[in-house]
Design an enzyme around this catalytic site. Structure first.
Site, PDB file in Angstrom:
ATOM      1  N   VAL A 107      41.072 -15.709  22.708  1.00 44.16           N
ATOM      2  CA  VAL A 107      40.459 -14.738  23.615  1.00 44.16           C
ATOM      3  C   VAL A 107      39.061 -15.228  23.979  1.00 44.16           C
ATOM      4  CG1 VAL A 107      39.798 -12.335  23.968  1.00 44.16           C
ATOM      5  CG2 VAL A 107      41.738 -12.886  22.503  1.00 44.16           C
ATOM      6  N   ASP A 155      52.161  -3.430  16.309  1.00 41.66           N
ATOM      7  CA  ASP A 155      51.177  -4.218  15.544  1.00 41.66           C
ATOM      8  C   ASP A 155      49.843  -3.467  15.445  1.00 41.66           C
ATOM      9  OD1 ASP A 155      50.347  -6.374  14.038  1.00 41.66           O
ATOM     10  OD2 ASP A 155      49.693  -7.552  15.769  1.00 41.66           O
ATOM     11  N   GLY A 167      47.145 -15.898  15.991  1.00 46.34           N
ATOM     12  CA  GLY A 167      48.150 -16.943  15.836  1.00 46.34           C
ATOM     13  C   GLY A 167      48.795 -17.343  17.140  1.00 46.34           C
TER      14      GLY A 167
END
Length: 730
Positions: free
Chosen positions: A24, A133, A20
């Site tokens: 990459v 995360d 989001g």
């Protein structure tokens, strides 16, 4: 972005992922000639200064981490409105892909992965960095099986202005800790809660909490219990299930105190003595869970001791006690007993604590021995003899030590520690092997370059060449070791087989062959036949006159076309003529050897053959004449030229060929040349005119329309003797 160069050194090759907040890309570091991963901030966030500031600060903090299980951060920068982070490129899969492909994973594999993640978290927590995360998407598994944790600190860059836009929070809600879901600052134990969920998912193939919306999932983290892992997968040992129970407690205080504590549990949970340990039970209800409290009734409120009288002033008159009733006897108070029990408990606790601290203070000191160079078992025995114990055992490759040999200890030799202290060890393991890359389709130079980058010595690379019908010339056909196999770049020898292209075949000589024979030879060689036709005086009908464009002995690629020209026989204007040649022996009734050589449209100096005779006779010679080619017939007797006859195309076509006759003297000429002259005999000096008495035998044997024979050079021409011999036709 693909094809662009950023930072003056990173060439973007392809997109390999994204979330989001960022995308990459795989890139080539032009300066160091290596692959890197470049994370580029999405364009919708480039104007949020607070976001960019935190993004850069957290990326720089993550760059301070140096651990084999943490993706290294190489560079952070910006170019115009492009904000990027350059990090280590890990070739492999992320854990989410592996779970989708083959979950539930084997218990030992899942525990090994969780232990490496936990080791990375322990390193990060010691550097005051909280991941926030942890989820399978952020866990990379290299081809050598090494686990790499990525995106350290990035989650902290989410501000209140962007948290709902990025979708990162919603995307990770299945791995939230309860305190994270409530908006409380997440700490080290939040990472351990998320790791417990990842371990649960690896072993069961499912998530512990699912819901129709992110909010419903977050509420389940706060309120509901998850299904026990062993009910989903009975193959899970009880010791491993206990780790999940403890790491996923809703109350952070009941979880592991640190990542190091959880790591120690993971490293020992599969020992035989632990696999069947008792199920972990928590006596008290988790204070974070939601409780149902019954409503308090007014009667219960009135019975509460110590409630003041004004609390009842508003009560209705009917609620007052009746004066007519006798007062109820007051029950004796239990307070003195309760207070006595409390005081006694405090005394016991204080006494126990005093005894404990005293015993701790009296623990003897022990000097740590030198464990370097011992095997793990030897080190354990040596520590046990001194009253010490092995703590955390870390396994890592060290080229200077054999596998299972201790090469590092947490306390140096001679350090005084209390008896019972734990000594952490680092033990060498077998050298991790690399996965051989696929080199098929590359040129030899390209393959060598990639192998050298992988660590293979240039002198250890060999190659041979082979013909191939399917691989282009100069490209790799096969390799040893094979693609995907394990190998050690430092010691391995790599052999490459390079294509020489299609194998060439030698063109055979097809001239003179019929069509079926020629086609069979071409088919055997993989060549294609193309046919054309042409008339010929020299090649028999249906035979090959010429092959093109490849002559006999030339090298030809399989599949090439070869054009063959087949003879259709003599041309339409050719004339076939059977010529009767009169011959006689040198002496009557004695043998003479007759040799006939002729030239016609088929070629010069053709041998008719030889024949031994002892009487006069006529020999038939088959001739082929063309408008531009007359015929000559030369007769040799006993090795000497006897006579030469000429046959013209026009005479043969019109049937007016002169009848040949023997010379009057019937003597051989002086020439002994075996090869006939190309002239019509004018240079021999002999008269070829007929002889009296020979006319009948000459014409009867020929059976053809004959005309006068040309002169051999005496000037008599066709007149013969006194012009008596005219052409005759029978």
């Amino acid at each position: 972005m693909i094809g662009h160069e950023i930072g003056g050194r990173y060439q973007i090759l392809e997109r390999i992922g994204g979330g989001g907040m960022a995308l990459v890309y795989k890139a080539q570091d032009l300066l160091l000639n290596r692959h890197v991963a470049v994370k580029v901030l999405r364009q919708q966030f480039v104007n949020d200064e607070e976001f960019i500031r935190r993004f850069r600060r957290e990326a720089q903090s993550a760059a301070s981490l140096s651990h084999p299980n943490v993706v290294s951060i190489y560079d952070v920068g910006e170019e115009g409105d492009v904000h990027y982070i350059v990090m280590e490129y890990v070739e492999g899969q992320n854990l989410n892909e592996i779970i989708k492909e083959r979950a539930p994973l084997q218990v030992d594999e899942a525990v090994r992965i969780a232990a490496q993640i936990c080791d990375a978290l322990d390193h990060a927590h010691h550097n005051q960095i909280i991941h926030r995360d942890i989820k399978p998407h952020n866990i990379l598994i290299g081809r050598n099986g090494r686990v790499k944790v990525t995106d350290f600190g990035i989650a902290r860059a989410v501000t209140s202005a962007t948290i709902t836009q990025t979708g990162s929070v919603v995307g990770s809600v299945h791995y939230f800790s309860p305190e994270h879901a409530k908006g409380v600052t997440a700490g080290e134990k939040s990472d351990l809660y998320s790791l417990g969920i990842v371990l649960y998912q690896m072993l069961t193939g499912k998530l512990p909490f699912l819901g129709e919306s992110p909010i419903s999932v977050a509420l389940k983290h706060l309120q509901e219990d998850f299904e026990e892992p062993r009910r989903v997968n009975p193959m899970i040992p009880q010791s491993v299930e206990n780790i999940i129970f403890k790491s996923m407690r809703k109350n952070p205080g009941e979880r592991y105190s640190s990542a190091k504590e959880m790591l120690l549990d993971l490293e020992t949970c599969l020992l035989p003595e632990r696999r069947t340990e008792p199920k972990l039970e928590f006596g008290l209800e988790d204070e974070e869970s939601t409780r149902i409290i019954p409503a308090i009734k007014p009667q219960q409120m009135a019975a509460v001791p110590g409630r003041r009288s004004r609390d009842y002033e508003s009560a209705p008159a009917s609620a007052e006690p009746s004066k007519d009733k006798e007062p109820v006897a007051k029950k004796p108070s239990r307070k003195p007993f309760i207070w006595a029990a409390i005081v006694l408990a405090i005394i016991l606790i204080l006494g126990g604590m005093a005894w404990y601290f005293k015993s701790q203070l009296e623990v003897p000191d022990v000097k740590v021995p030198n464990l370097i160079g011992l095997t793990q078992d030897e080190a354990k025995v040596k520590l046990t003899e001194l009253g010490l114990a092995v703590g955390n055992v870390k396994q890592a490759y060290n080229k200077d030590y054999d596998p299972d040999v201790v090469y590092e200890q947490s306390k140096p030799e001679g350090t005084e520690v209390k008896e019972g202290a734990l000594i952490d060890l680092t033990v060498s393991i077998e050298k991790p092997l690399e996965k051989m890359i696929d080199l098929s389709g590359l040129t030899l130079d390209e393959a060598k370059q990639q192998l050298v980058q992988l660590g293979v010595k240039d002198t250890a690379i060999s190659s041979t060449e082979e013909y191939s019908d399917s691989v282009e010339e100069g490209k790799i056909i096969s390799q040893e070791p094979a693609s995907g196999s394990d190998f050690d770049p430092d010691s391995a020898s790599v052999h490459l087989t390079v294509s020489k292209g299609q194998e060439l075949v030698k063109m055979p000589d097809l001239t003179g062959l019929d069509e079926q024979s020629a086609k069979s030879k071409l088919d055997d060689l993989g060549l294609t036949m193309v046919t054309k036709e042409e008339s010929s005086f020299t090649v028999e009908k249906g035979k090959v006159i010429e092959q093109w464009p490849y002559e006999s002995g030339e090298s030809v690629e399989p599949g090439a076309e070869v054009t063959l020209t087949f003879s259709t026989g003599y041309p339409e204007d050719a004339v076939n003529y059977s010529y009767g040649v009169p011959v006689a022996p040198a002496e009557s009734d004695k043998n003479s050897k007759i040799r006939i050589v002729f030239s016609d449209a088929r070629g010069d100096n053709q041998e008719w053959g030889t024949k031994t005779i002892n009487t006069e006779q006529t020999l038939s010679v088959d001739l082929v004449l063309a408008p531009n080619k007359d015929a000559t017939v030369s007769v040799y007797r006993d090795g000497q030229l006897f006579n030469t006859y000429a046959v013209s195309y026009i005479d043969a076509k019109q049937g007016t060929v002169p009848t040949p006759e023997l010379p009057a003297a019937a003597e051989p000429q002086e020439s002994v040349d075996p090869q006939p002259s190309e002239s019509n005999g004018d240079e021999t000096g002999n008269d070829v005119t007929g002889m009296a008495g020979n006319d009948s035998s000459s014409t009867s044997s020929s059976g053809n329309s004959l005309v006068s024979v040309k002169s051999n050079g005496n000037g008599n021409g066709n007149n013969g003797n006194n012009g008596n011999h005219k052409g005759k036709t029978k």
